[in-house]
Design a protein around this motif. Structure first.
Motif, PDB file in Angstrom:
ATOM      1  N   GLY A 102      41.401  65.424  33.303  1.00 16.29           N
ATOM      2  CA  GLY A 102      42.607  64.877  33.903  1.00 16.29           C
ATOM      3  C   GLY A 102      42.852  63.428  33.518  1.00 16.29           C
ATOM      4  O   GLY A 102      41.972  62.730  33.018  1.00 16.29           O
ATOM      5  N   SER A 103      44.067  62.973  33.765  1.00 16.40           N
ATOM      6  CA  SER A 103      44.421  61.581  33.507  1.00 16.40           C
ATOM      7  C   SER A 103      43.767  60.693  34.554  1.00 16.40           C
ATOM      8  O   SER A 103      43.202  61.169  35.547  1.00 16.40           O
ATOM      9  N   VAL A 104      43.864  59.392  34.343  1.00 20.04           N
ATOM     10  CA  VAL A 104      43.323  58.442  35.313  1.00 20.04           C
ATOM     11  C   VAL A 104      43.976  58.669  36.673  1.00 20.04           C
ATOM     12  O   VAL A 104      43.306  58.675  37.715  1.00 20.04           O
ATOM     13  N   LEU A 105      45.288  58.887  36.664  1.00 21.78           N
ATOM     14  CA  LEU A 105      46.007  59.111  37.921  1.00 21.78           C
ATOM     15  C   LEU A 105      45.504  60.369  38.616  1.00 21.78           C
ATOM     16  O   LEU A 105      45.274  60.369  39.833  1.00 21.78           O
ATOM     17  N   ASN A 106      45.306  61.448  37.851  1.00 25.62           N
ATOM     18  CA  ASN A 106      44.806  62.694  38.444  1.00 25.62           C
ATOM     19  C   ASN A 106      43.425  62.502  39.057  1.00 25.62           C
ATOM     20  O   ASN A 106      43.121  63.048  40.126  1.00 25.62           O
ATOM     21  N   ASN A 107      42.594  61.723  38.382  1.00 26.02           N
ATOM     22  CA  ASN A 107      41.250  61.466  38.907  1.00 26.02           C
ATOM     23  C   ASN A 107      41.301  60.632  40.182  1.00 26.02           C
ATOM     24  O   ASN A 107      40.517  60.854  41.114  1.00 26.02           O
ATOM     25  N   VAL A 108      42.216  59.671  40.224  1.00 19.44           N
ATOM     26  CA  VAL A 108      42.371  58.845  41.427  1.00 19.44           C
ATOM     27  C   VAL A 108      42.836  59.710  42.592  1.00 19.44           C
ATOM     28  O   VAL A 108      42.323  59.607  43.713  1.00 19.44           O
ATOM     29  N   VAL A 109      43.818  60.577  42.325  1.00 18.25           N
ATOM     30  CA  VAL A 109      44.334  61.463  43.376  1.00 18.25           C
ATOM     31  C   VAL A 109      43.226  62.386  43.880  1.00 18.25           C
ATOM     32  O   VAL A 109      43.054  62.583  45.088  1.00 18.25           O
ATOM     33  N   TRP A 110      42.454  62.957  42.933  1.00 15.51           N
ATOM     34  CA  TRP A 110      41.341  63.821  43.345  1.00 15.51           C
ATOM     35  C   TRP A 110      40.330  63.051  44.184  1.00 15.51           C
ATOM     36  O   TRP A 110      39.850  63.555  45.206  1.00 15.51           O
ATOM     37  N   SER A 111      40.011  61.829  43.774  1.00 13.61           N
ATOM     38  CA  SER A 111      39.051  61.008  44.516  1.00 13.61           C
ATOM     39  C   SER A 111      39.519  60.799  45.954  1.00 13.61           C
ATOM     40  O   SER A 111      38.730  60.907  46.903  1.00 13.61           O
ATOM     41  N   LEU A 112      40.802  60.522  46.127  1.00 15.11           N
ATOM     42  CA  LEU A 112      41.340  60.319  47.474  1.00 15.11           C
ATOM     43  C   LEU A 112      41.287  61.611  48.287  1.00 15.11           C
ATOM     44  O   LEU A 112      40.952  61.597  49.477  1.00 15.11           O
ATOM     45  N   LYS A 113      41.591  62.733  47.628  1.00  8.98           N
ATOM     46  CA  LYS A 113      41.532  64.028  48.320  1.00  8.98           C
ATOM     47  C   LYS A 113      40.103  64.351  48.750  1.00  8.98           C
ATOM     48  O   LYS A 113      39.869  64.863  49.852  1.00  8.98           O
ATOM     49  N   PHE A 114      39.145  64.041  47.877  1.00 10.64           N
ATOM     50  CA  PHE A 114      37.742  64.314  48.195  1.00 10.64           C
ATOM     51  C   PHE A 114      37.291  63.448  49.370  1.00 10.64           C
ATOM     52  O   PHE A 114      36.602  63.908  50.284  1.00 10.64           O
ATOM     53  N   ARG A 115      37.686  62.189  49.357  1.00 13.94           N
ATOM     54  CA  ARG A 115      37.295  61.309  50.460  1.00 13.94           C
ATOM     55  C   ARG A 115      37.922  61.759  51.780  1.00 13.94           C
ATOM     56  O   ARG A 115      37.297  61.672  52.837  1.00 13.94           O
ATOM     57  N   TYR A 116      39.157  62.246  51.696  1.00 18.78           N
ATOM     58  CA  TYR A 116      39.805  62.766  52.902  1.00 18.78           C
ATOM     59  C   TYR A 116      39.066  64.009  53.393  1.00 18.78           C
ATOM     60  O   TYR A 116      38.836  64.177  54.596  1.00 18.78           O
TER      61      TYR A 116
END
Length: 254
Positions: A102-116
């Motif tokens: 994934g792109s940097v943005l996709n990885n950031v979004v995934w990281s936030l989803k995982f933390r949630y």
């Protein structure tokens, strides 16, 4: 008005990031031990894995705490057991999988989803954990190979793929320990394309003569180098060591 609101929100986010970074660095001074909570998950929904999860006890993870106590001893941290592992209740939801390429943005979004996800799915344990690892167990008869596990140092959470069978207990703990160190800033020391350990930091004995075969794996190197083109998975944590670069990354060595 909206401009002021946006600036306020950005400043709050920046303050949170700065505070978390400071706390992470303070933690890696190793003034206190780290408490880890491990949460089993029946990742494939099979009855075999479900039965296996019911057999798990805290003692099944004691080898991880003992291993890190052994590896930390030469660095004189002043902590008898720098890592303590607590077994939490099973979680019935599966954490979001990281994007493939994934792109940097996709990885950031995934990281936030995982933390949630972690915020919503952290059953209480005796001591509030510093690190949370979600252990996704699969039946080895239907899942022949495990996909790559992932852990984040921001938020200190991990998504760890394991086999739900007693025959794989020792190798499971190697994977768990590897991902645990990712949450403490340790980096991979193997080639992502070939999975071969990278010399010298991914070798347990980089000064050995002759160099091959190696007897141990560097924990973040992941495998025991047998030759320049071949390496094997360690049988247990006792066939691994925490190398000098990894020790420096996690704050054991200054």
């Amino acid at each position: 008005m909206w401009r002021k609101l946006r600036i306020t929100v950005l400043l709050l986010i920046l303050a949170t990031v700065v505070q978390q970074t400071w706390l992470d660095k303070a933690d890696l001074a190793w003034k206190n031990n780290f408490y880890i909570a491990v949460y089993p998950i029946n990742a494939d929904g099979s009855s075999k894995v479900s039965a296996y999860l019911r057999t798990l006890t805290r003692d099944d993870f004691e080898a991880v705490a003992e291993y890190f106590a052994q590896e930390a001893a030469p660095y004189h941290l002043g902590l008898r057991r720098p890592i303590e592992v607590q077994l939490g209740a099973a979680v019935d939801k599966i954490p979001p999988a990281p994007p493939n390429g994934g792109s940097v943005l996709n990885n950031v979004v995934w990281s936030l989803k995982f933390r949630y996800f972690a915020w919503k799915n952290s059953p209480k344990v005796n001591v509030k954990p510093d690190i949370r690892l979600y252990l996704l167990y699969y039946d080895p008869l239907t899942t022949l190979s495990l996909s790559h596990s992932t852990a984040l140092n921001k938020g200190r959470i991990g998504r760890v793929n394991l086999f739900g069978d007693s025959a794989y207990v020792k190798q499971n703990l190697v994977i768990l320990a590897h991902e645990l160190l990712h949450t403490l800033n340790a980096t991979d020391k193997y080639d992502l394309g070939t999975t071969l350990p990278i010399y010298p930091d991914g070798y347990a004995e980089p000064d050995k003569t002759p160099l091959y075969p190696q007897d141990f794996a560097e924990l973040m190197g992941g495998r025991v180098p047998i030759s320049e083109a071949q390496a094997v998975i360690p049988k247990s944590l006792q066939q691994t060591i925490v190398g000098e670069k990894t020790a420096r990354e996690i704050g054991w060595l200054k």
